[in-house]
Design a protein around this motif. Structure first.
Motif, short mmCIF file in Angstrom:
data_model
loop_
_atom_site.label_atom_id
_atom_site.label_comp_id
_atom_site.label_asym_id
_atom_site.label_seq_id
_atom_site.Cartn_x
_atom_site.Cartn_y
_atom_site.Cartn_z
N GLY A 89 0.81 -1.20 0.00
CA GLY A 89 0.00 0.00 0.00
C GLY A 89 0.85 1.26 0.00
N ALA A 90 0.20 2.37 -0.30
CA ALA A 90 0.86 3.68 -0.29
C ALA A 90 -0.16 4.72 0.09
CB ALA A 90 1.47 4.00 -1.65
N ASP A 91 0.32 5.81 0.63
CA ASP A 91 -0.57 6.92 0.95
C ASP A 91 -0.89 7.74 -0.29
OD1 ASP A 91 -0.68 6.93 4.08
OD2 ASP A 91 1.42 6.58 3.54
N VAL A 92 0.13 7.93 -1.13
CA VAL A 92 -0.02 8.81 -2.30
C VAL A 92 0.58 8.14 -3.53
CG1 VAL A 92 0.50 11.09 -3.28
CG2 VAL A 92 0.13 10.85 -0.81
N LEU A 93 -0.11 8.25 -4.66
CA LEU A 93 0.42 7.86 -5.96
C LEU A 93 0.58 9.12 -6.79
CD1 LEU A 93 1.10 5.93 -8.33
CD2 LEU A 93 -1.38 5.77 -8.76
N ILE A 94 1.79 9.36 -7.30
CA ILE A 94 2.03 10.51 -8.16
C ILE A 94 2.34 10.00 -9.57
CG2 ILE A 94 3.46 12.54 -8.60
CD1 ILE A 94 3.96 12.76 -5.61
N ASN A 95 1.41 10.24 -10.49
CA ASN A 95 1.55 9.83 -11.89
C ASN A 95 2.34 10.91 -12.62
OD1 ASN A 95 0.02 7.42 -11.66
ND2 ASN A 95 -1.88 8.59 -11.77
N ASN A 96 3.66 10.82 -12.50
CA ASN A 96 4.54 11.88 -12.98
C ASN A 96 5.20 11.59 -14.33
OD1 ASN A 96 6.80 14.13 -12.50
ND2 ASN A 96 7.87 12.20 -12.87
N ALA A 97 5.50 10.34 -14.63
CA ALA A 97 6.32 10.01 -15.81
C ALA A 97 5.66 10.47 -17.10
CB ALA A 97 6.57 8.50 -15.85
N GLY A 98 6.48 10.77 -18.08
CA GLY A 98 5.92 11.16 -19.37
C GLY A 98 6.98 11.31 -20.44
N ILE A 99 6.54 11.22 -21.69
CA ILE A 99 7.40 11.50 -22.83
C ILE A 99 6.74 12.62 -23.62
CG2 ILE A 99 8.43 9.21 -22.95
CD1 ILE A 99 6.42 8.50 -25.15
N MET A 100 7.54 13.35 -24.40
CA MET A 100 7.01 14.55 -25.04
C MET A 100 7.42 14.66 -26.50
SD MET A 100 7.37 18.56 -23.86
CE MET A 100 9.12 18.75 -24.23
N ALA A 101 6.41 14.77 -27.37
CA ALA A 101 6.59 15.13 -28.79
C ALA A 101 7.60 14.24 -29.50
CB ALA A 101 6.99 16.60 -28.92
N VAL A 102 7.53 12.94 -29.25
CA VAL A 102 8.45 12.00 -29.90
C VAL A 102 7.89 11.58 -31.25
CG1 VAL A 102 9.36 11.15 -27.71
CG2 VAL A 102 7.34 10.06 -28.72
N PRO A 103 8.75 11.02 -32.13
CA PRO A 103 8.25 10.49 -33.40
C PRO A 103 7.25 9.36 -33.14
CG PRO A 103 10.65 10.67 -33.42
CD PRO A 103 10.22 10.90 -32.02
N LEU A 104 6.49 9.00 -34.17
CA LEU A 104 5.50 7.95 -34.02
C LEU A 104 6.16 6.63 -33.65
CD1 LEU A 104 2.61 6.93 -34.20
CD2 LEU A 104 2.96 6.55 -36.66
N ARG A 105 5.79 6.15 -32.48
CA ARG A 105 6.26 4.86 -32.00
C ARG A 105 5.08 4.16 -31.34
NH1 ARG A 105 11.19 8.08 -29.42
NH2 ARG A 105 12.63 8.09 -31.18
N ARG A 106 5.22 2.87 -31.11
CA ARG A 106 4.15 2.09 -30.51
C ARG A 106 4.65 1.43 -29.21
NH1 ARG A 106 -0.64 3.59 -32.75
NH2 ARG A 106 -0.25 4.12 -34.93
N THR A 107 3.74 1.31 -28.26
CA THR A 107 4.07 0.64 -27.01
C THR A 107 4.01 -0.88 -27.22
OG1 THR A 107 1.79 0.44 -26.22
CG2 THR A 107 2.93 2.53 -25.78
N ALA A 108 4.30 -1.62 -26.17
CA ALA A 108 4.29 -3.08 -26.26
C ALA A 108 2.94 -3.62 -26.71
CB ALA A 108 4.68 -3.69 -24.91
N GLN A 109 1.87 -2.94 -26.33
CA GLN A 109 0.52 -3.37 -26.72
C GLN A 109 0.02 -2.65 -27.97
OE1 GLN A 109 1.33 -2.90 -23.34
NE2 GLN A 109 1.45 -5.13 -23.15
N GLY A 110 0.89 -1.89 -28.63
CA GLY A 110 0.54 -1.26 -29.90
C GLY A 110 -0.11 0.10 -29.80
N PHE A 111 -0.10 0.72 -28.62
CA PHE A 111 -0.66 2.07 -28.48
C PHE A 111 0.32 3.10 -29.01
CE2 PHE A 111 -2.19 0.08 -24.28
CZ PHE A 111 -3.25 -0.56 -24.90
N GLU A 112 -0.20 4.22 -29.54
CA GLU A 112 0.68 5.35 -29.85
C GLU A 112 1.43 5.69 -28.56
OE1 GLU A 112 2.24 9.08 -29.60
OE2 GLU A 112 0.21 8.94 -28.79
N SER A 113 2.74 5.91 -28.66
CA SER A 113 3.57 5.91 -27.46
C SER A 113 3.23 7.00 -26.44
CB SER A 113 5.06 6.00 -27.84
OG SER A 113 5.34 7.23 -28.49
N GLN A 114 2.79 8.17 -26.91
CA GLN A 114 2.53 9.25 -25.95
C GLN A 114 1.22 9.02 -25.18
OE1 GLN A 114 4.17 13.30 -27.03
NE2 GLN A 114 3.78 12.51 -29.08
N ILE A 115 0.15 8.68 -25.88
CA ILE A 115 -1.09 8.39 -25.18
C ILE A 115 -0.93 7.10 -24.37
CG2 ILE A 115 -2.29 6.98 -26.92
CD1 ILE A 115 -3.96 9.85 -25.01
#
Length: 302
Positions: A89-115
């Motif tokens: 457990g945790a008291d707080v979750l901070i969703n901080n990570a991100g990438i910005m304005a990268v070329p079109l790439r896909r995640t492991a599951q095939g999502f556009e990498s930024q979304i």
């Protein structure tokens, strides 16, 4: 300790965090590292949830025994599930990570990498961890959410001509909409858990000048001018949202000077498109479909 608006909020206003655990995604550099360092200095145990565990280890070594490193790749839902299964457990979750304005790439599951990284990975992580969170969830957006126009029919840029800055703006609008919608659903469920959203303004971080476009030299120059603020100052809105007793659920926090680019943190305005309930609810459903996770807030907290 309740902050008064007559004095600018700073790290000195962070309440004692002794006994509290905070999970921070992307805490291996920039805003995340500064957030982790400031929280640990006030007594929190910080979990650095990062893809680059070697860099995270360097940050943890500087922080000391109040920091733990855990592997998390938000661009891979298998990694998100594995991480969620290994942390307590945790008291707080901070969703901080991100990438910005990268070329079109896909995640492991095939999502556009930024979304996929900025929104869907955090959506899945929050859904899986929410039963163990005792206080609040803070999700990082950006002033560039103003560019965002969520296309529920093509969230992953499979039919549209890819535009990296539009895709980034979409992902940051998705972060904002998710944080707002989560706040409403928590409230409707009768939960005391809070959902806040924050943005750093124009902060000099590792994202600046690494978009592989002609804008990089301009961004790097801007980061050296008085317009930009340090990563430490850019982390202040997140720290306020994550720790201030009077930080309100469903609020957007950011710098309060120079049109939200810099300055002391406080409440921030946002584009009215983020208030569109139909789009917000549609984004939630589409995020459930794409991640394969039924994020029923009421059921999660039951």
């Amino acid at each position: 300790m309740t902050h008064t608006s007559s004095t600018p909020w700073s790290v000195a206003d962070i309440p004692d965090q002794t006994g509290r655990t905070v999970i921070i995604t992307g805490a291996n550099s920039g805003l995340g590292a500064e957030t982790a360092t400031a929280l640990a200095a006030r007594g929190a145990h910080v979990v650095l949830a990062c893809r680059n565990t070697a860099k995270a280890g360097e940050v943890a070594a500087r922080i000391g025994d109040k920091a733990t490193v855990r592997a998390l790749d938000l661009a891979d839902l298998d990694s998100v599930r594995a991480f969620a299964g290994t942390v307590g457990g945790a008291d707080v979750l901070i969703n901080n990570a991100g990438i910005m304005a990268v070329p079109l790439r896909r995640t492991a599951q095939g999502f556009e990498s930024q979304i996929g990284t900025n929104h869907l990975g955090h959506f899945a992580l929050t859904a899986l961890l929410l039963p163990t969170i005792t206080d609040r969830v803070v999700t990082l957006s950006s002033g560039l959410h103003q560019l965002g126009r969520i296309d529920l029919g093509d969230l992953n840029w499979e039919r549209r001509r890819y535009r990296r800055w539009q895709a980034y703006g979409d992902s940051k609008m998705a972060n904002l909409m998710f944080g707002l919608e989560l706040a409403e659903r928590l409230r409707a469920a009768g939960s005391a858990i809070r959902s806040q959203i924050a943005h750093p303004g124009y902060a000099s971080t590792g994202l600046v000048g690494h978009t592989e476009t002609l804008l990089d030299p301009i961004a790097k120059l801007g980061a050296r001018l008085p317009i930009a603020q340090s990563a430490a100052d850019g982390a202040l809105p997140t720290l306020l949202a994550a720790t201030a007793p009077d930080a309100e659920s469903g609020r957007f926090y950011g710098p309060t000077q120079l049109f939200g680019l810099r300055g002391a943190p406080g409440r921030s305005g946002y584009n009215a498109r983020a208030r569109d309930r139909a789009i917000r609810e549609g984004l939630w459903r589409e995020s459930e479909r794409l991640t394969g996770i039924d994020f029923d807030v009421m059921g999660t907290l039951a």
